[in-house]
Design a protein around this motif. Structure first.
Motif, PDB file in Angstrom:
ATOM      1  N   LEU A   1      78.098  50.404   8.480  1.00 42.33           N
ATOM      2  CA  LEU A   1      77.000  49.663   7.847  1.00 42.33           C
ATOM      3  C   LEU A   1      77.175  48.177   8.125  1.00 42.33           C
ATOM      4  CD1 LEU A   1      76.672  51.520   4.427  1.00 42.33           C
ATOM      5  CD2 LEU A   1      75.051  51.575   6.336  1.00 42.33           C
ATOM      6  N   LEU A   2      76.996  47.817   9.383  1.00 41.89           N
ATOM      7  CA  LEU A   2      77.126  46.419   9.775  1.00 41.89           C
ATOM      8  C   LEU A   2      75.747  45.768   9.796  1.00 41.89           C
ATOM      9  CD1 LEU A   2      79.660  46.768  12.733  1.00 41.89           C
ATOM     10  CD2 LEU A   2      80.135  46.085  10.369  1.00 41.89           C
ATOM     11  N   PRO A   3      75.693  44.481   9.473  1.00 47.46           N
ATOM     12  CA  PRO A   3      74.387  43.801   9.528  1.00 47.46           C
ATOM     13  C   PRO A   3      73.818  43.833  10.936  1.00 47.46           C
ATOM     14  CG  PRO A   3      76.033  42.460   8.387  1.00 47.46           C
ATOM     15  CD  PRO A   3      76.768  43.605   9.008  1.00 47.46           C
ATOM     16  N   ASN A   4      72.509  43.923  11.004  1.00 44.30           N
ATOM     17  CA  ASN A   4      71.843  43.930  12.299  1.00 44.30           C
ATOM     18  C   ASN A   4      71.689  42.497  12.793  1.00 44.30           C
ATOM     19  OD1 ASN A   4      70.386  44.655  14.570  1.00 44.30           O
ATOM     20  ND2 ASN A   4      68.424  44.580  13.481  1.00 44.30           N
ATOM     21  N   THR A   5      72.440  42.126  13.811  1.00 49.70           N
ATOM     22  CA  THR A   5      72.391  40.762  14.355  1.00 49.70           C
ATOM     23  C   THR A   5      71.487  40.666  15.573  1.00 49.70           C
ATOM     24  OG1 THR A   5      74.356  41.237  15.687  1.00 49.70           O
ATOM     25  CG2 THR A   5      74.703  40.240  13.510  1.00 49.70           C
ATOM     26  N   GLN A   6      70.905  41.772  15.980  1.00 49.84           N
ATOM     27  CA  GLN A   6      70.024  41.759  17.149  1.00 49.84           C
ATOM     28  C   GLN A   6      68.623  41.332  16.723  1.00 49.84           C
ATOM     29  OE1 GLN A   6      69.775  45.469  19.197  1.00 49.84           O
ATOM     30  NE2 GLN A   6      68.370  44.715  20.777  1.00 49.84           N
ATOM     31  N   PRO A   7      68.079  40.270  17.342  1.00 48.29           N
ATOM     32  CA  PRO A   7      66.743  39.804  16.942  1.00 48.29           C
ATOM     33  C   PRO A   7      65.669  40.809  17.347  1.00 48.29           C
ATOM     34  CG  PRO A   7      67.491  38.624  18.885  1.00 48.29           C
ATOM     35  CD  PRO A   7      68.658  39.455  18.416  1.00 48.29           C
ATOM     36  N   THR A   8      64.614  40.849  16.562  1.00 42.35           N
ATOM     37  CA  THR A   8      63.497  41.739  16.869  1.00 42.35           C
ATOM     38  C   THR A   8      62.566  41.066  17.878  1.00 42.35           C
ATOM     39  OG1 THR A   8      62.178  40.858  15.054  1.00 42.35           O
ATOM     40  CG2 THR A   8      63.586  42.757  14.559  1.00 42.35           C
ATOM     41  N   PRO A   9      61.878  41.845  18.695  1.00 40.25           N
ATOM     42  CA  PRO A   9      60.931  41.247  19.658  1.00 40.25           C
ATOM     43  C   PRO A   9      59.836  40.428  18.981  1.00 40.25           C
ATOM     44  CG  PRO A   9      61.407  43.524  20.253  1.00 40.25           C
ATOM     45  CD  PRO A   9      62.027  43.296  18.904  1.00 40.25           C
ATOM     46  N   ILE A  10      59.318  40.931  17.854  1.00 39.78           N
ATOM     47  CA  ILE A  10      58.256  40.196  17.163  1.00 39.78           C
ATOM     48  C   ILE A  10      58.782  38.872  16.631  1.00 39.78           C
ATOM     49  CG2 ILE A  10      56.717  40.207  15.160  1.00 39.78           C
ATOM     50  CD1 ILE A  10      56.361  43.168  15.541  1.00 39.78           C
ATOM     51  N   GLY A  11      59.990  38.891  16.047  1.00 44.89           N
ATOM     52  CA  GLY A  11      60.582  37.655  15.543  1.00 44.89           C
ATOM     53  C   GLY A  11      60.794  36.636  16.646  1.00 44.89           C
ATOM     54  N   CYS A  12      61.278  37.097  17.803  1.00 45.78           N
ATOM     55  CA  CYS A  12      61.480  36.192  18.941  1.00 45.78           C
ATOM     56  C   CYS A  12      60.157  35.615  19.424  1.00 45.78           C
ATOM     57  CB  CYS A  12      62.179  36.933  20.078  1.00 45.78           C
ATOM     58  SG  CYS A  12      63.883  37.405  19.739  1.00 45.78           S
ATOM     59  N   LEU A  13      59.124  36.462  19.452  1.00 45.55           N
ATOM     60  CA  LEU A  13      57.812  36.005  19.903  1.00 45.55           C
ATOM     61  C   LEU A  13      57.231  34.952  18.962  1.00 45.55           C
ATOM     62  CD1 LEU A  13      55.408  36.311  21.853  1.00 45.55           C
ATOM     63  CD2 LEU A  13      54.561  38.147  20.381  1.00 45.55           C
ATOM     64  N   VAL A  14      57.294  35.213  17.655  1.00 45.15           N
ATOM     65  CA  VAL A  14      56.748  34.266  16.677  1.00 45.15           C
ATOM     66  C   VAL A  14      57.524  32.958  16.704  1.00 45.15           C
ATOM     67  CG1 VAL A  14      56.439  33.844  14.212  1.00 45.15           C
ATOM     68  CG2 VAL A  14      55.794  36.055  15.186  1.00 45.15           C
ATOM     69  N   PHE A  15      58.860  33.048  16.751  1.00 44.45           N
ATOM     70  CA  PHE A  15      59.677  31.828  16.788  1.00 44.45           C
ATOM     71  C   PHE A  15      59.413  31.029  18.056  1.00 44.45           C
ATOM     72  CE2 PHE A  15      63.614  29.579  17.885  1.00 44.45           C
ATOM     73  CZ  PHE A  15      63.764  28.792  16.755  1.00 44.45           C
ATOM     74  N   GLY A  16      59.296  31.726  19.195  1.00 46.75           N
ATOM     75  CA  GLY A  16      59.032  31.031  20.450  1.00 46.75           C
ATOM     76  C   GLY A  16      57.668  30.372  20.451  1.00 46.75           C
TER      77      GLY A  16
END
Length: 240
Positions: free
Chosen positions: A213-228
């Motif tokens: 049960l490790l935190p998910n550190t991989q960014p989501t595609p939608i999050g990357c798109l919105v941030f970019g």
């Protein structure tokens, strides 16, 4: 906001919030006046996307991540929400239409709401600040007075057709600003919810594959798109 009671003049009103809202509207008005319609109105749209869409995106993720009663409508209960949205809408309206047509537009939408022809979502009721404190009759009187003062310089040269066109145009501008706010908020919240669900699925897939049960550190595609996208818009505003 602190509620002030100043005898019978200001009965229980957050005066500082209302002053901040007027100052915010003046800021947008001054920016559009200084820059001109182009690029002033374009920059207004970019600021609106960053202000409404991005914050709605983030607030929806917070609400989904901590589904408690205190986090429901996180954005709308924020102290500055009504101030910022009021400034965006009425700053654009005043810059494009002037004072008297802007007052006429406000009165028109308030009357339409009063007769249940438009919903409170369309008038963005949560960000009207001090305007709902005034009755419709008082607003109509202010509208008539401001219109008379606006066109009282030479009544013989006034084209009442132009007055009606100004009224209709200002109403359309305010309706557009309200629709812009509503759609940006709705799109941001929808994408925020989708982004949260996608991140949760990625977490569950990682848990099934590793068993930890490790935190998910991989960014989501939608999050990357919105941030970019928002970072690019910030660069556009800085370069304008």
């Amino acid at each position: 906001w602190t509620i002030y009671n100043i005898r019978n003049i200001i009965p229980g009103q957050p005066v500082l919030r209302d002053l901040a809202a007027i100052c915010m509207a003046m800021t947008h008005f001054s920016a559009i006046e200084f820059l001109g319609p182009h690029p002033g109105i374009m920059i207004w749209h970019l600021i609106g996307i960053l202000t409404i869409f991005f914050t709605s995106f983030v607030s929806r993720i917070i609400e989904k991540n901590e589904p408690s009663s205190s986090n429901v409508g996180t954005l709308r209960i924020a102290r500055a929400f009504s101030v910022v949205i009021f400034g965006l809408r009425y700053g654009l309206l005043a810059a494009m239409c002037g004072f008297a047509p802007s007052v006429n537009a406000v009165v028109t939408l308030r009357l339409l709401k009063q007769t249940a022809m438009v919903s409170s979502k369309f008038t963005v009721e949560g960000s009207e600040c001090f305007i709902p404190q005034f009755g419709v009759g008082f607003l109509i009187a202010i509208s008539g007075l401001s219109t008379a003062l606006e066109y009282a310089t030479d009544l013989n040269a006034v084209s009442w057709w132009n007055v009606l066109l100004d009224w209709a145009f200002s109403t359309a501008v305010l309706a557009y600003a309200n629709a812009f706010v509503f759609l940006q908020d709705k799109a941001g919240r929808k994408l925020g919810e989708t982004n949260f669900d996608m991140g949760r699925r990625m977490f569950m897939q990682a848990h099934r594959s590793s068993g930890a049960l490790l935190p998910n550190t991989q960014p989501t595609p939608i999050g990357c798109l919105v941030f970019g996208l928002c970072s690019f818009l910030l660069l556009c505003i800085a370069a304008a």
